[in-house]
Design a protein around this motif. Structure first.
Motif, PDB file in Angstrom:
ATOM      1  N   ILE A   1      37.304 -58.321  42.886  1.00  0.00           N
ATOM      2  CA  ILE A   1      37.311 -57.102  43.712  1.00  0.00           C
ATOM      3  C   ILE A   1      38.399 -57.196  44.772  1.00  0.00           C
ATOM      4  O   ILE A   1      39.172 -56.250  44.993  1.00  0.00           O
ATOM      5  CB  ILE A   1      35.914 -56.887  44.362  1.00  0.00           C
TER       6      ILE A   1
ATOM      7  N   ASP B   1      28.631 -52.609  51.681  1.00  0.00           N
ATOM      8  CA  ASP B   1      28.790 -51.448  50.800  1.00  0.00           C
ATOM      9  C   ASP B   1      30.228 -50.961  50.698  1.00  0.00           C
ATOM     10  O   ASP B   1      30.484 -49.863  50.224  1.00  0.00           O
ATOM     11  CB  ASP B   1      27.887 -50.296  51.263  1.00  0.00           C
ATOM     12  N   HIS B   2      31.170 -51.740  51.187  1.00  0.00           N
ATOM     13  CA  HIS B   2      32.567 -51.325  51.066  1.00  0.00           C
ATOM     14  C   HIS B   2      33.482 -52.540  51.051  1.00  0.00           C
ATOM     15  O   HIS B   2      33.069 -53.667  51.348  1.00  0.00           O
ATOM     16  CB  HIS B   2      32.948 -50.377  52.210  1.00  0.00           C
ATOM     17  N   VAL B   3      34.714 -52.262  50.686  1.00  0.00           N
ATOM     18  CA  VAL B   3      35.734 -53.304  50.721  1.00  0.00           C
ATOM     19  C   VAL B   3      36.821 -52.822  51.668  1.00  0.00           C
ATOM     20  O   VAL B   3      37.141 -51.623  51.702  1.00  0.00           O
ATOM     21  CB  VAL B   3      36.268 -53.617  49.297  1.00  0.00           C
TER      22      VAL B   3
ATOM     23  N   LEU C   1      32.243 -49.066  48.052  1.00  0.00           N
ATOM     24  CA  LEU C   1      32.223 -49.720  46.733  1.00  0.00           C
ATOM     25  C   LEU C   1      32.032 -48.701  45.609  1.00  0.00           C
ATOM     26  O   LEU C   1      32.530 -48.902  44.498  1.00  0.00           O
ATOM     27  CB  LEU C   1      31.117 -50.775  46.683  1.00  0.00           C
TER      28      LEU C   1
ATOM     29  N   LEU D   1      29.503 -55.023  39.200  1.00  0.00           N
ATOM     30  CA  LEU D   1      29.428 -53.979  40.224  1.00  0.00           C
ATOM     31  C   LEU D   1      29.089 -52.689  39.492  1.00  0.00           C
ATOM     32  O   LEU D   1      29.674 -52.397  38.439  1.00  0.00           O
ATOM     33  CB  LEU D   1      30.769 -53.842  40.957  1.00  0.00           C
TER      34      LEU D   1
ATOM     35  N   GLY E   1      27.252 -48.839  43.682  1.00  0.00           N
ATOM     36  CA  GLY E   1      27.679 -49.773  44.723  1.00  0.00           C
ATOM     37  C   GLY E   1      26.775 -50.999  44.800  1.00  0.00           C
ATOM     38  O   GLY E   1      27.019 -51.919  45.584  1.00  0.00           O
TER      39      GLY E   1
ATOM     40  N   THR F   1      26.999 -59.270  50.821  1.00  0.00           N
ATOM     41  CA  THR F   1      26.106 -58.117  50.862  1.00  0.00           C
ATOM     42  C   THR F   1      24.674 -58.579  51.123  1.00  0.00           C
ATOM     43  O   THR F   1      24.447 -59.743  51.466  1.00  0.00           O
ATOM     44  CB  THR F   1      26.211 -57.311  49.544  1.00  0.00           C
TER      45      THR F   1
ATOM     46  N   LEU G   1      35.250 -58.242  51.648  1.00  0.00           N
ATOM     47  CA  LEU G   1      34.096 -57.539  51.080  1.00  0.00           C
ATOM     48  C   LEU G   1      33.023 -57.374  52.143  1.00  0.00           C
ATOM     49  O   LEU G   1      32.787 -58.279  52.950  1.00  0.00           O
ATOM     50  CB  LEU G   1      33.518 -58.371  49.935  1.00  0.00           C
TER      51      LEU G   1
END
Ligand code: FES
Length: 889
Positions: free
Chosen positions: A686, A706-708, A717, A608, A612, A641, A703
């Motif tokens: 992650i 672009d974010h968790v 991210l 990562l 991101g 993703t 996940l």
């Protein structure tokens, strides 16, 4: 002279006779490719005053005062040219080496030419695609989808670079002070070099070094690259005093230009003791035959002698017996980017090689052994590789390149000419295959016997591997208790054979699948029926040769579906009436183990990054096999993703410890599995860190692109990266694969053909290919691999053939005289996929790059037999050969 390129003014003084292509490349227009140097392939197509020309034939001086446009200048301020856009939308490329030229031609077509594409594209060759994706692109058909990951037609990451000419292939690099290497090759098939007088060559201004056998390291090696170097007999020297084929290296000259290096080669005075040569494999088996390798007791390089069951009793009890002998010819890979490499010593004394190879890590290891260097003093990296088809699973250039670099201390480039590619690289093994089948009254097989004579040529590279693989799966596909194989790979004083798409299976499949149709005739069964009666079913033993490695399993099974799909499609095709033509149908089926035996290793690492996005390191090369797309899809799926967020780096020995290489159709099933494992490991890391930092149970962490999310929290991210780093965490995942257990994949080919007795012409009316590729990760790409494999095999079945003169030298070493399929030569391929999911492959996928090639010759021969009653047993099926069968009718 003054001239314009892509709207910019230039001044240059072309060398006498210099072509426009070399001048443009000297100016940094690397999108202008060199594929043949003879105006045959079109990879160098540019526009001069708006007209497409082959710039390798166009004298540079004629560009004076004119406006030249290369692929780099085709786009304008409004964006890509529509032709460029279309090639992205349809993904009209695989390796992409032909693409710039193809787009330049397409961009200049008028309406009348668009209606006659087979004529309009006569001057542009593509070895990868089978042209359908190119036709789709020109027709404006869009296949790509920028969406979810696996199972969709995600575009190749390199699409934009390919269509704009900015993607860098092996030689698309500027290096100061570069020297050029040229090789003097033997005109004799068998000789001993008694002396080489280098004085005149060394006296030529600009010659930096002459390399002869006196300079070569004493160690023998094999040009073949395998995980285990012991798989191939070490019988080759960088430069040898003993010549074993016409075209073998005699000496090399390194100079400040290619022209001077060539002049140096011409100035060498070589004295040979000419020795008797043997070029026919049957002759090579005779006790008094000239010996190709004096340290072998005979000219036999590899053998198989294996029996399962009791073949004699099986044939004695059979109601139906068929015997026949089939011949497959030498063919060339003909990837548009020839073999070559460029290398230099860096400031630390480390050798850096940029090579057009399928095996950068194995080649590094071989060079380290050969030159007695530590492995970490050699780094090999690939640019984009312009096709391979197995041909680049060899070390054919890097050894002499390294010798030249060590000798001169300077950067050196060696790029094979198209003529060298034909006469001095490797080819498919020519084979003679005797097959005997026995069946009971119902057509159930009782015995199969194979006797194979493979001409491995001067050296043993891939001799044993091709022999084993060729005999194995072509037999295993049939359930039969009694199987006997005797096979020999024999040395002759001819061009070395080597790895070629299918790795021996196309030659044996041709014999066995034709024989099955003959047996069907005897037993009164149709071709589908006899195959269904005798094909392996899930759970049957996957063994045909007694010492076969026992790690092949049914990760999935789709042969029955492939037969059904092919039969349905063929039955739905009406039989036309064409006066003067005879119509027939034929099928053949094939099987392939999805991974080579005895270990195939890959490692992938994914990180990562602070943006991101993810950075993915993969060891295997992209050479038109589509792995860069597939790896991005697999990683994106595991990380929830989009593939666009995966930035992939491939084939660099400095970045990873080891990768066996991109051969044996392993780019998806081995390297892809490593990527999937790496991405899953990172995803788990992650999520578990998110759970820990934000004190939320793991099940509530997810996940996203672009974010968790951790419960109700959504953390970008980019932010997550900073948090994790501040805690000292390494945000990477690693995946390792060792290539076992292996699965099986299947293909069924069906043709409807028309044969004209008056001319011998064969016309393919319907061309159907059913493939069991497991879960298809990228249908557009997989379809392209199949279309390309079928196209290459149709060339091999119908007209491709390496010819040899009386000295044993290749007599047709050019695209003009060695005919690879052009747009006009190929029928449309209908590609159908079985619905299977492989429990061993990544996301259910199986390999599908090589195997579509294998059943083509047999299916075509079977269709011709059905149409005419004539059984063709030797490829290629030229019109003359077919006509000769009708001459006495
Ligand atoms: Fe056309 Fe590779 S894509 S030659």
């Amino acid at each position: 002279m003054k001239f314009h390129v892509n709207g910019e003014g230039f001044e240059a003084t072309p060398a006498p006779g210099q072509c426009l292509r070399t001048l443009l490349r000297e100016l940094g227009m690397f999108g202008v490719k060199k594929g043949c140097d003879a105006g045959d392939c079109g990879a160098c197509t540019v526009h001069v005053d708006g007209n497409p020309v082959h710039s390798c034939l166009y004298p540079a001086i004629r560009a004076q005062g004119r406006h030249t446009t290369t692929i780099e200048g085709l786009a304008n301020k409004h964006g890509l040219h529509p032709a460029q856009q279309s090639f992205i939308q349809a993904q009209g490329f695989q390796c992409g080496f032909c693409t710039a030229g193809m787009i330049m031609t397409a961009a200049a077509l008028n309406q009348a030419q668009l209606a006659e594409l087979p004529v309009a594209l006569k001057g542009n060759l593509c070895r990868c695609t089978g042209y359908r994706a190119i036709a789709d692109a020109i027709a404006g058909i869009s296949h790509i989808k920028n969406g979810v990951a696996c199972g969709t037609n995600v575009p190749a990451p390199a699409s934009h670079g390919i269509v704009t000419g900015t993607e860098r292939f092996t030689f698309d690099i500027e290096i100061d002070g570069l020297l050029h290497l040229k090789i003097l090759r033997s005109p004799y098939a068998h000789a001993f070099i008694t002396a080489i007088d280098t004085a005149a060559a060394l006296a030529i201004p600009g010659v930096a070094a002459v390399l002869t056998y006196e300079d070569a390291p004493p160690h023998k090696f094999s040009t073949a690259r395998h995980q285990d170097p012991a798989d191939d007999r070490p019988d080759t020297l960088v430069l040898d005093r003993v010549i074993r084929f016409a075209g073998q290296r005699v000496a090399a000259v390194v100079a400040i230009s290619e022209k001077i290096a060539e002049a140096g080669c011409n100035a060498l005075k070589v004295t040979y003791e000419i020795l008797p040569a043997v070029t026919d494999p049957h002759d090579a088996l005779k006790p008094d035959a000239p010996r190709v390798h004096a340290d072998l007791p005979s000219n036999i390089s590899a053998t198989i002698d294996s029996e399962i069951g009791d073949i004699k009793t099986a044939f004695a009890a059979a109601t139906h017996i068929y015997e026949g002998t089939y011949h497959s010819q030498r063919i060339q890979h003909a990837h548009l980017e020839t073999h070559g490499a460029v290398g230099w010593l860096d400031e630390t004394g480390t050798l850096r090689i940029r090579s057009s190879t399928q095996t950068p890590f194995l080649t590094r290891d071989a060079l380290a052994t050969l030159f007695e260097l530590p492995r970490d003093k050699i780094h090999i990296a690939c640019g984009r590789v312009g096709g391979g088809f197995g041909g680049k699973q060899e070390m054919l250039v890097e050894d002499i390149l390294v010798l030249a670099i060590i000798k001169t201390g300077k950067p050196v480039k060696y790029e094979m000419t198209r003529a060298e590619q034909f006469s001095a690289s490797t080819s498919r093994h020519p084979m003679e295959v005797y097959v005997k089948l026995g069946a009971d009254i119902n057509g159930v097989l009782t015995g199969i016997e194979l006797n194979v004579l493979s001409n491995t040529g001067a050296y043993a590279n891939h001799a044993a591997g091709v022999l084993f693989h060729g005999c194995n799966e072509s037999l295993t596909i049939y359930r039969c208790a009694n199987k006997r194989v005797t096979a020999r790979a024999v040395h002759t004083h001819t061009l070395p054979s080597g790895a070629f798409r299918g790795y021996g299976l196309s030659q044996t499949n041709f014999a066995i699948e034709c024989a099955m149709d003959e047996l069907a005739q005897q037993a009164g069964l149709n071709p589908f029926r006899i195959r269904r009666l005798n094909m392996i079913r899930e759970g049957d033993p996957l063994i045909s040769i007694s010492d076969n490695p026992h790690d092949v399993e049914y990760g999935s099974y789709g042969l029955d579906q492939c037969l059904d799909l092919a039969e349905q499609a063929l039955s739905a095709t009406p039989m036309p009436v064409l006066p003067g033509w005879r119509i027939g149908r034929g099928i053949a089926m094939g099987m392939i183990d999805t991974i080579p035996p005895r270990g195939h290793f890959s490692t992938s690492i994914i990180h990562l990054t602070e943006t991101g996005d993810y950075e993915l390191e993969v060891g295997s090369a992209e050479f038109g096999n589509g792995t860069s797309t597939i790896h991005a899809q697999l990683a994106a799926t595991a990380l929830s993703t989009l593939p666009a967020h995966i930035k992939i780096q491939q084939a660099n020995t400095e970045r990873l410890e080891h990768d066996t290489g991109a051969f044996g159709s392993t780019g998806t099933v081995v390297a892809g599995l490593a990527t999937e494992r790496a991405a899953r490991a990172l995803a788990s890391k992650i999520l578990s860190l998110a759970s820990e930092y934000f004190e939320v149970s793991l099940e509530l962490c997810h996940l996203h692109s672009d974010h968790v999310t951790a419960g109700n929290l959504a953390i970008p991210l980019t932010e997550f990266f900073l948090v994790a780093k501040s805690h000292g965490h390494d945000l990477s995942g690693t995946g390792h694969v060792n290539g076992t257990p292996r699965s099986v994949a299947f293909n069924v080919q069906a043709f409807q053909v028309a044969v004209c007795p008056a001319s011998g012409k064969i016309s393919v009316l319907r061309n159907i290919h059913a493939a069991d590729a497991g879960q298809v990760i990228n249908p557009m790409q997989c379809r392209g691999q199949i279309e390309g494999g079928v196209a290459q095999a149709l060339g091999a079945a119908l007209f491709e053939q390496m010819l040899f003169d009386e000295t044993g030298a290749v007599s047709n070493p050019s695209f003009r005289n060695y005919h690879i399929p052009a747009f006009a030569d190929l029928p449309h391929t209908t590609v159908l996929f079985a619905d299977t999911f492989d429990c061993l492959g990544p996301s259910g996928a199986k390999s599908m790059s090589e195997s579509p090639f294998n059943p083509i010759a047999a299916a075509l021969s079977n269709a011709i037999r059905d149409a005419t009653g004539i059984r063709l047993t030797t490829t290629p099926f030229s019109a003359d050969t077919v006509f000769s069968h009708f001459i006495n009718e």
